[in-house]
Write a protein that holds these residues in place. Structure first.
Motif, PDB file in Angstrom:
ATOM      1  N   ASP A  28      82.889  80.175   4.413  1.00 20.04           N
ATOM      2  CA  ASP A  28      84.202  80.785   4.608  1.00 20.04           C
ATOM      3  C   ASP A  28      83.964  82.149   5.269  1.00 20.04           C
ATOM      4  OD1 ASP A  28      86.423  82.501   4.074  1.00 20.04           O
ATOM      5  OD2 ASP A  28      86.918  81.406   2.249  1.00 20.04           O
ATOM      6  N   LEU A  29      84.406  82.313   6.506  1.00 21.05           N
ATOM      7  CA  LEU A  29      84.138  83.547   7.248  1.00 21.05           C
ATOM      8  C   LEU A  29      84.797  84.766   6.621  1.00 21.05           C
ATOM      9  CD1 LEU A  29      84.473  82.202  10.885  1.00 21.05           C
ATOM     10  CD2 LEU A  29      82.383  82.641   9.584  1.00 21.05           C
ATOM     11  N   HIS A  30      85.969  84.586   6.040  1.00 17.62           N
ATOM     12  CA  HIS A  30      86.644  85.720   5.400  1.00 17.62           C
ATOM     13  C   HIS A  30      85.922  86.118   4.111  1.00 17.62           C
ATOM     14  CE1 HIS A  30      90.089  85.962   8.148  1.00 17.62           C
ATOM     15  NE2 HIS A  30      89.819  84.680   8.328  1.00 17.62           N
ATOM     16  N   TRP A  31      85.409  85.137   3.382  1.00 20.97           N
ATOM     17  CA  TRP A  31      84.597  85.432   2.207  1.00 20.97           C
ATOM     18  C   TRP A  31      83.336  86.179   2.642  1.00 20.97           C
ATOM     19  CZ3 TRP A  31      79.628  84.280   0.778  1.00 20.97           C
ATOM     20  CH2 TRP A  31      79.300  84.523  -0.560  1.00 20.97           C
ATOM     21  N   LEU A  32      82.708  85.708   3.710  1.00 20.29           N
ATOM     22  CA  LEU A  32      81.508  86.360   4.242  1.00 20.29           C
ATOM     23  C   LEU A  32      81.810  87.819   4.581  1.00 20.29           C
ATOM     24  CD1 LEU A  32      78.563  86.115   5.365  1.00 20.29           C
ATOM     25  CD2 LEU A  32      79.632  85.578   7.559  1.00 20.29           C
ATOM     26  N   TRP A  33      82.887  88.050   5.323  1.00 24.21           N
ATOM     27  CA  TRP A  33      83.258  89.419   5.699  1.00 24.21           C
ATOM     28  C   TRP A  33      83.503  90.256   4.442  1.00 24.21           C
ATOM     29  CZ3 TRP A  33      83.493  92.240  10.154  1.00 24.21           C
ATOM     30  CH2 TRP A  33      84.092  93.498  10.038  1.00 24.21           C
ATOM     31  N   ASP A  34      84.298  89.720   3.528  1.00 23.61           N
ATOM     32  CA  ASP A  34      84.646  90.478   2.320  1.00 23.61           C
ATOM     33  C   ASP A  34      83.419  90.829   1.493  1.00 23.61           C
ATOM     34  OD1 ASP A  34      87.294  90.333   3.067  1.00 23.61           O
ATOM     35  OD2 ASP A  34      87.786  88.717   1.670  1.00 23.61           O
ATOM     36  N   ASN A  35      82.413  89.974   1.492  1.00 19.46           N
ATOM     37  CA  ASN A  35      81.227  90.200   0.658  1.00 19.46           C
ATOM     38  C   ASN A  35      80.080  90.889   1.379  1.00 19.46           C
ATOM     39  OD1 ASN A  35      81.587  88.933  -2.152  1.00 19.46           O
ATOM     40  ND2 ASN A  35      82.643  87.592  -0.710  1.00 19.46           N
ATOM     41  N   VAL A  65      79.454  98.022  23.564  1.00 22.68           N
ATOM     42  CA  VAL A  65      80.444  97.487  24.484  1.00 22.68           C
ATOM     43  C   VAL A  65      80.042  96.113  24.994  1.00 22.68           C
ATOM     44  CG1 VAL A  65      81.644  97.903  26.658  1.00 22.68           C
ATOM     45  CG2 VAL A  65      81.197  99.810  25.111  1.00 22.68           C
ATOM     46  N   HIS A  66      78.861  95.981  25.561  1.00 23.95           N
ATOM     47  CA  HIS A  66      78.474  94.707  26.182  1.00 23.95           C
ATOM     48  C   HIS A  66      77.414  93.948  25.405  1.00 23.95           C
ATOM     49  CE1 HIS A  66      81.034  95.533  29.541  1.00 23.95           C
ATOM     50  NE2 HIS A  66      80.465  96.711  29.692  1.00 23.95           N
ATOM     51  N   ASP A  67      77.062  94.419  24.240  1.00 19.78           N
ATOM     52  CA  ASP A  67      76.034  93.734  23.459  1.00 19.78           C
ATOM     53  C   ASP A  67      76.467  93.565  22.001  1.00 19.78           C
ATOM     54  OD1 ASP A  67      75.870  96.368  22.650  1.00 19.78           O
ATOM     55  OD2 ASP A  67      73.702  96.506  22.837  1.00 19.78           O
ATOM     56  N   LEU A  68      77.746  93.356  21.779  1.00 21.81           N
ATOM     57  CA  LEU A  68      78.260  93.287  20.411  1.00 21.81           C
ATOM     58  C   LEU A  68      77.628  92.149  19.622  1.00 21.81           C
ATOM     59  CD1 LEU A  68      80.145  94.450  18.289  1.00 21.81           C
ATOM     60  CD2 LEU A  68      81.954  92.957  19.189  1.00 21.81           C
ATOM     61  N   ARG A  69      77.460  90.975  20.247  1.00 24.99           N
ATOM     62  CA  ARG A  69      76.837  89.854  19.527  1.00 24.99           C
ATOM     63  C   ARG A  69      75.400  90.203  19.103  1.00 24.99           C
ATOM     64  NH1 ARG A  69      80.057  86.315  23.026  1.00 24.99           N
ATOM     65  NH2 ARG A  69      81.156  84.815  21.695  1.00 24.99           N
ATOM     66  N   ARG A  70      74.658  90.810  19.979  1.00 27.95           N
ATOM     67  CA  ARG A  70      73.282  91.188  19.632  1.00 27.95           C
ATOM     68  C   ARG A  70      73.284  92.194  18.481  1.00 27.95           C
ATOM     69  NH1 ARG A  70      69.259  94.147  23.692  1.00 27.95           N
ATOM     70  NH2 ARG A  70      71.035  95.529  23.624  1.00 27.95           N
ATOM     71  N   PHE A  71      74.191  93.169  18.553  1.00 31.57           N
ATOM     72  CA  PHE A  71      74.295  94.138  17.466  1.00 31.57           C
ATOM     73  C   PHE A  71      74.645  93.439  16.158  1.00 31.57           C
ATOM     74  CE2 PHE A  71      77.011  96.761  14.773  1.00 31.57           C
ATOM     75  CZ  PHE A  71      76.115  97.760  14.445  1.00 31.57           C
ATOM     76  N   MET A  72      75.605  92.529  16.189  1.00 29.75           N
ATOM     77  CA  MET A  72      76.012  91.822  14.983  1.00 29.75           C
ATOM     78  C   MET A  72      74.845  91.030  14.395  1.00 29.75           C
ATOM     79  SD  MET A  72      79.801  90.607  16.239  1.00 29.75           S
ATOM     80  CE  MET A  72      80.163  89.586  14.821  1.00 29.75           C
ATOM     81  N   ASP A  83      78.304  84.101  16.103  1.00 25.35           N
ATOM     82  CA  ASP A  83      79.383  83.609  16.968  1.00 25.35           C
ATOM     83  C   ASP A  83      80.664  83.354  16.187  1.00 25.35           C
ATOM     84  OD1 ASP A  83      78.166  83.760  19.450  1.00 25.35           O
ATOM     85  OD2 ASP A  83      77.338  81.739  19.324  1.00 25.35           O
ATOM     86  N   ALA A  84      80.546  82.823  14.992  1.00 26.90           N
ATOM     87  CA  ALA A  84      81.734  82.537  14.188  1.00 26.90           C
ATOM     88  C   ALA A  84      82.461  83.827  13.797  1.00 26.90           C
ATOM     89  CB  ALA A  84      81.352  81.733  12.954  1.00 26.90           C
ATOM     90  N   VAL A  85      81.732  84.830  13.354  1.00 30.09           N
ATOM     91  CA  VAL A  85      82.353  86.105  12.978  1.00 30.09           C
ATOM     92  C   VAL A  85      82.898  86.796  14.227  1.00 30.09           C
ATOM     93  CG1 VAL A  85      81.938  88.403  11.996  1.00 30.09           C
ATOM     94  CG2 VAL A  85      81.022  86.368  10.863  1.00 30.09           C
ATOM     95  N   TYR A  86      82.166  86.736  15.326  1.00 27.61           N
ATOM     96  CA  TYR A  86      82.639  87.304  16.593  1.00 27.61           C
ATOM     97  C   TYR A  86      83.986  86.685  16.975  1.00 27.61           C
ATOM     98  CZ  TYR A  86      82.653  88.457  21.608  1.00 27.61           C
ATOM     99  OH  TYR A  86      82.986  88.904  22.858  1.00 27.61           O
ATOM    100  N   MET A  88      86.154  85.184  15.006  1.00 30.24           N
ATOM    101  CA  MET A  88      87.156  85.610  14.028  1.00 30.24           C
ATOM    102  C   MET A  88      87.667  87.010  14.375  1.00 30.24           C
ATOM    103  SD  MET A  88      86.850  86.157   9.890  1.00 30.24           S
ATOM    104  CE  MET A  88      85.909  87.672  10.007  1.00 30.24           C
ATOM    105  N   LEU A  89      86.757  87.942  14.640  1.00 31.21           N
ATOM    106  CA  LEU A  89      87.157  89.307  14.983  1.00 31.21           C
ATOM    107  C   LEU A  89      87.931  89.347  16.298  1.00 31.21           C
ATOM    108  CD1 LEU A  89      83.953  91.289  13.963  1.00 31.21           C
ATOM    109  CD2 LEU A  89      86.144  91.189  12.733  1.00 31.21           C
ATOM    110  N   PHE A  90      87.529  88.522  17.257  1.00 27.22           N
ATOM    111  CA  PHE A  90      88.250  88.441  18.528  1.00 27.22           C
ATOM    112  C   PHE A  90      89.697  88.007  18.274  1.00 27.22           C
ATOM    113  CE2 PHE A  90      89.818  86.502  22.357  1.00 27.22           C
ATOM    114  CZ  PHE A  90      89.302  87.282  23.378  1.00 27.22           C
ATOM    115  N   SER A  91      89.878  86.970  17.472  1.00 30.12           N
ATOM    116  CA  SER A  91      91.230  86.479  17.163  1.00 30.12           C
ATOM    117  C   SER A  91      92.048  87.548  16.450  1.00 30.12           C
ATOM    118  CB  SER A  91      91.156  85.232  16.285  1.00 30.12           C
ATOM    119  OG  SER A  91      90.570  84.170  16.990  1.00 30.12           O
ATOM    120  N   LEU A  92      91.432  88.234  15.522  1.00 32.88           N
ATOM    121  CA  LEU A  92      92.141  89.285  14.792  1.00 32.88           C
ATOM    122  C   LEU A  92      92.487  90.463  15.698  1.00 32.88           C
ATOM    123  CD1 LEU A  92      90.067  89.156  11.508  1.00 32.88           C
ATOM    124  CD2 LEU A  92      92.501  88.591  11.742  1.00 32.88           C
TER     125      LEU A  92
END
Length: 166
Positions: A28-35, A65-72, A83-86, A88-92
């Motif tokens: 659950d991506l929201h559970w992941l973020w919350d925890n 700016v151009h390396d957000l996935r690598r940073f994450m 990619d999944a969290v990226y 989710m954040l993009f949609s939000l």
């Protein structure tokens, strides 16, 4: 420490049971973020709308700016989660926060509402207690206009996909 281990065990068992009920096989991506993220960054929706920018089809952080996935990937997320969290954040970041303004006071945050009240079966959302298709319910809920029904169906279906990972 035994209490913490017991709590982790209960959460793990609950997630397995929820995954079986919904056909999900991933976290659950929201559970992941919350925890893993919320202690420093707060609610994912507020964080993404306040600190993320969208340039075309690219989500950008203020400092990454151009390396957000690598940073994450170097910031507490596994390769499989980035990619999944990226996404989710993009949609939000591209969402107007309408649910929080119009629904949150009665229905809690969207992820919790979806977890507790809705179930996703074969791509269709149903009320967990009623078995009624959510679209039918929204058509008569609080005088929503057809475009609002479409908006909320898209939002709740997206959140269900983030909560009940295929």
């Amino acid at each position: 420490m035994p209490g913490v281990c017991l709590a982790i065990g209960i959460v793990s068992v609950s997630m397995v049971l929820l995954a079986r009920e919904t056909g999900a096989s991933d976290i659950d991506l929201h559970w992941l973020w919350d925890n893993r993220c919320a202690d420093c960054h707060g609610h994912a929706g507020e964080f993404s709308r306040q600190f993320m920018n969208v340039d075309g089809n690219e989500l950008q952080g203020r400092h990454h700016v151009h390396d957000l996935r690598r940073f994450m990937g170097n910031h507490y997320l596994s390769e499989e989660e980035v990619d999944a969290v990226y996404q989710m954040l993009f949609s939000l970041a591209t969402s107007p926060g309408k649910y929080r303004k119009e629904c949150n006071s009665c229905h809690d945050i969207a992820a919790e509402f979806v977890r507790s009240k809705l179930v996703l079966r074969d791509g269709t959302l149903y009320g967990r207690g009623t078995g009624r298709p959510v679209h039918e319910f929204l058509e008569v809920h609080r005088g929503l206009e057809p475009e609002d029904v479409d908006f909320y169906m898209e939002l709740l279906t997206r959140v269900a996909g983030e909560v009940y990972r295929p």
